[in-house]
Design a protein around this motif. Sequence first.
Motif, PDB file in Angstrom:
ATOM      1  N   ARG A   2       0.831  -1.202   0.000  1.00 23.14           N
ATOM      2  CA  ARG A   2       0.000   0.000   0.000  1.00 23.14           C
ATOM      3  C   ARG A   2       0.870   1.258   0.000  1.00 23.14           C
ATOM      4  N   ALA A   3       1.984   1.222   0.736  1.00 25.26           N
ATOM      5  CA  ALA A   3       2.869   2.390   0.785  1.00 25.26           C
ATOM      6  C   ALA A   3       3.524   2.644  -0.570  1.00 25.26           C
ATOM      7  N   LEU A   4       3.880   1.573  -1.295  1.00 25.91           N
ATOM      8  CA  LEU A   4       4.476   1.749  -2.620  1.00 25.91           C
ATOM      9  C   LEU A   4       3.460   2.324  -3.597  1.00 25.91           C
ATOM     10  N   GLY A  68      -6.565  14.990   7.916  1.00 30.10           N
ATOM     11  CA  GLY A  68      -5.519  14.272   7.203  1.00 30.10           C
ATOM     12  C   GLY A  68      -5.213  14.937   5.871  1.00 30.10           C
ATOM     13  N   THR A  69      -4.055  14.632   5.323  1.00 31.09           N
ATOM     14  CA  THR A  69      -3.656  15.282   4.067  1.00 31.09           C
ATOM     15  C   THR A  69      -4.363  14.676   2.854  1.00 31.09           C
ATOM     16  N   ALA A  70      -4.761  13.420   2.919  1.00 35.18           N
ATOM     17  CA  ALA A  70      -5.336  12.756   1.742  1.00 35.18           C
ATOM     18  C   ALA A  70      -6.607  13.425   1.224  1.00 35.18           C
ATOM     19  N   VAL A 119       5.770  13.531   3.024  1.00 38.08           N
ATOM     20  CA  VAL A 119       6.493  13.290   4.274  1.00 38.08           C
ATOM     21  C   VAL A 119       5.928  12.063   4.984  1.00 38.08           C
ATOM     22  N   THR A 120       4.608  11.914   4.956  1.00 36.34           N
ATOM     23  CA  THR A 120       3.981  10.757   5.587  1.00 36.34           C
ATOM     24  C   THR A 120       4.368   9.461   4.873  1.00 36.34           C
ATOM     25  N   VAL A 121       4.372   9.483   3.541  1.00 35.91           N
ATOM     26  CA  VAL A 121       4.785   8.294   2.779  1.00 35.91           C
ATOM     27  C   VAL A 121       6.230   7.935   3.110  1.00 35.91           C
ATOM     28  N   GLU A 122       7.099   8.942   3.200  1.00 37.37           N
ATOM     29  CA  GLU A 122       8.492   8.680   3.539  1.00 37.37           C
ATOM     30  C   GLU A 122       8.602   8.046   4.925  1.00 37.37           C
ATOM     31  N   ARG A 123       7.805   8.520   5.856  1.00 36.84           N
ATOM     32  CA  ARG A 123       7.841   7.960   7.207  1.00 36.84           C
ATOM     33  C   ARG A 123       7.372   6.506   7.211  1.00 36.84           C
ATOM     34  N   VAL A 124       6.325   6.202   6.448  1.00 35.82           N
ATOM     35  CA  VAL A 124       5.798   4.842   6.396  1.00 35.82           C
ATOM     36  C   VAL A 124       6.793   3.901   5.718  1.00 35.82           C
ATOM     37  N   LEU A 125       7.419   4.362   4.642  1.00 34.23           N
ATOM     38  CA  LEU A 125       8.392   3.530   3.934  1.00 34.23           C
ATOM     39  C   LEU A 125       9.709   3.380   4.690  1.00 34.23           C
ATOM     40  N   GLU A 126       9.984   4.344   5.579  1.00 31.68           N
ATOM     41  CA  GLU A 126      11.230   4.355   6.364  1.00 31.68           C
ATOM     42  C   GLU A 126      12.469   4.413   5.472  1.00 31.68           C
ATOM     43  N   VAL A 174      -8.106  11.053 -11.119  1.00 27.43           N
ATOM     44  CA  VAL A 174      -9.204  10.340 -10.450  1.00 27.43           C
ATOM     45  C   VAL A 174      -8.821   8.880 -10.220  1.00 27.43           C
ATOM     46  N   VAL A 175      -8.117   8.296 -11.178  1.00 30.55           N
ATOM     47  CA  VAL A 175      -7.657   6.915 -11.025  1.00 30.55           C
ATOM     48  C   VAL A 175      -6.498   6.830 -10.041  1.00 30.55           C
ATOM     49  N   ALA A 176      -5.546   7.768 -10.162  1.00 33.30           N
ATOM     50  CA  ALA A 176      -4.313   7.680  -9.371  1.00 33.30           C
ATOM     51  C   ALA A 176      -4.540   7.885  -7.883  1.00 33.30           C
ATOM     52  N   ILE A 177      -5.423   8.829  -7.524  1.00 34.00           N
ATOM     53  CA  ILE A 177      -5.554   9.193  -6.110  1.00 34.00           C
ATOM     54  C   ILE A 177      -6.178   8.090  -5.273  1.00 34.00           C
ATOM     55  N   ASP A 178      -6.703   7.070  -5.917  1.00 34.42           N
ATOM     56  CA  ASP A 178      -7.225   5.934  -5.154  1.00 34.42           C
ATOM     57  C   ASP A 178      -6.110   5.235  -4.386  1.00 34.42           C
ATOM     58  N   GLY A 179      -4.863   5.456  -4.810  1.00 35.77           N
ATOM     59  CA  GLY A 179      -3.744   4.803  -4.149  1.00 35.77           C
ATOM     60  C   GLY A 179      -3.166   5.563  -2.979  1.00 35.77           C
ATOM     61  N   LEU A 180      -3.671   6.750  -2.660  1.00 42.08           N
ATOM     62  CA  LEU A 180      -3.141   7.521  -1.544  1.00 42.08           C
ATOM     63  C   LEU A 180      -3.372   6.802  -0.216  1.00 42.08           C
ATOM     64  N   LEU A 181      -2.529   7.126   0.752  1.00 42.56           N
ATOM     65  CA  LEU A 181      -2.706   6.566   2.087  1.00 42.56           C
ATOM     66  C   LEU A 181      -4.011   7.066   2.700  1.00 42.56           C
ATOM     67  N   PRO A 182      -4.623   6.307   3.588  1.00 42.39           N
ATOM     68  CA  PRO A 182      -5.863   6.772   4.225  1.00 42.39           C
ATOM     69  C   PRO A 182      -5.611   7.987   5.111  1.00 42.39           C
ATOM     70  N   ALA A 183      -6.647   8.783   5.287  1.00 42.39           N
ATOM     71  CA  ALA A 183      -6.517  10.019   6.060  1.00 42.39           C
ATOM     72  C   ALA A 183      -6.102   9.774   7.492  1.00 42.39           C
ATOM     73  N   THR A 184      -6.445   8.613   8.025  1.00 39.46           N
ATOM     74  CA  THR A 184      -6.135   8.332   9.429  1.00 39.46           C
ATOM     75  C   THR A 184      -4.630   8.235   9.697  1.00 39.46           C
ATOM     76  N   VAL A 185      -3.831   8.055   8.661  1.00 36.18           N
ATOM     77  CA  VAL A 185      -2.392   7.878   8.866  1.00 36.18           C
ATOM     78  C   VAL A 185      -1.747   9.142   9.408  1.00 36.18           C
ATOM     79  N   ASP A 186      -2.183  10.313   8.938  1.00 36.74           N
ATOM     80  CA  ASP A 186      -1.570  11.550   9.436  1.00 36.74           C
ATOM     81  C   ASP A 186      -2.594  12.540   9.996  1.00 36.74           C
TER      82      ASP A 186
END
Length: 391
Positions: A2-4, A68-70, A119-126, A174-186
């Motif tokens: 999911r993070a990728l 959240g940012t999403a 920044v949130t994606v970077e934190r999740v991917l470490e 519209v297709v791409a943003i379905d892959g964003l992290l959920p709002a609850t993450v940040d």
Amino acid sequence: MRALTARAATAWCFFVSGVTLSSWFVRMPDVRDALALTNRDVGLASFVVAGAAILAMHPAGRFAAREGTAPLLRVSVVALPLLPLAATVAPGGSGFWVLLTVFGLTVGALDVAMNGHAVTVERVLERPVLSGFHAAWSAGAIAGAAGAGAAAGAGLSPRAHFAVVGVFLVVASVVAIDGLLPATVDRSAPSARRVRARWRAGLVRLGVLGGACALAEGAALTWSAVFMTDERSASSAVAALAYLSLAVAMAAGRLAGDRLRTRWSTGGLLRAGAWCSAAALATALLVPSAAATALAFGVCGLGLSVLLPVLIGAVGEQFGRRDGAVGPAIARFTTVSYAGVLSGPVVIGAITEAYGLTVALVLPVLLLAVVGIDAPRAVTPIPANQQRQAE
């Protein structure tokens, strides 16, 4: 996994921003003619977009803290590509300025949302990925400028050009943003929001450094071709190569930036990038050869490429993570740093009128030197061995 997927979706958002903004600014002369605007109106239009973006950033950060940012990213990345078209079909003069203001507000909201989500994606991917996102923006800017030039060469009106680009970007987004992290993450807790309500001196300091970098970057991109023609008596083709070398070098540097962050400390990379760009820009001002000047602008782009992504990463690490969410921290940083975007053309233009372009471009050299001296002290040391190797 999911993070990728979120990494790819976030990179697309950066790409959309780059394409939209570069398409707009490259076609501005044609928009001016189509809408019977004056050159003064063109300058005011740039000011309105940048000014409205600044006004949107703080409210966008507060919204990101609550929701959240999403959610903010989903709305702004779909809305932005349609606004250049809307501005060109606006009824009457006042409608153009209203929609231009909405355009700027959306730019500011998207800037906060996509950098905060990055920044949130970077934190999740470490592992470092921020420079890659900014490389996607640079790639979008190059693609948008190339497409705008081709559209203008083919005689396509700005309205038709913006319609084609806008529809494509919206459908793909519209297709791409379905892959964003959920709002609850940040999304932050209410107690953490009260902590972030205060402006921190260290965050403002990083914002000022970011503004210096933004001013230097804008000055180099805006004035490189003019400098080549006016100060080096180069042809338009050679002058275009200087701009291209700068833009391509910045994109290439950002592609390599995440790997560099695995091997350098944050402060060390900021110092190296700032001094490299300052020395290269100084060389461009001092060496009389047109070919050497064009090469120096390219080296300057390599140094500039890492500065803002690394500073944004430092903001997320030092303030976003500590305070519980990245939205408000990124919003405050971008609000301050956008002062460089807003003031740069005015300041450089004024100095150029009074003393000439060579003297005016000494200012970004000095600002980059200050960044090289102060940035390593302003960031909390994050050793390279704490970073995970980038892909």
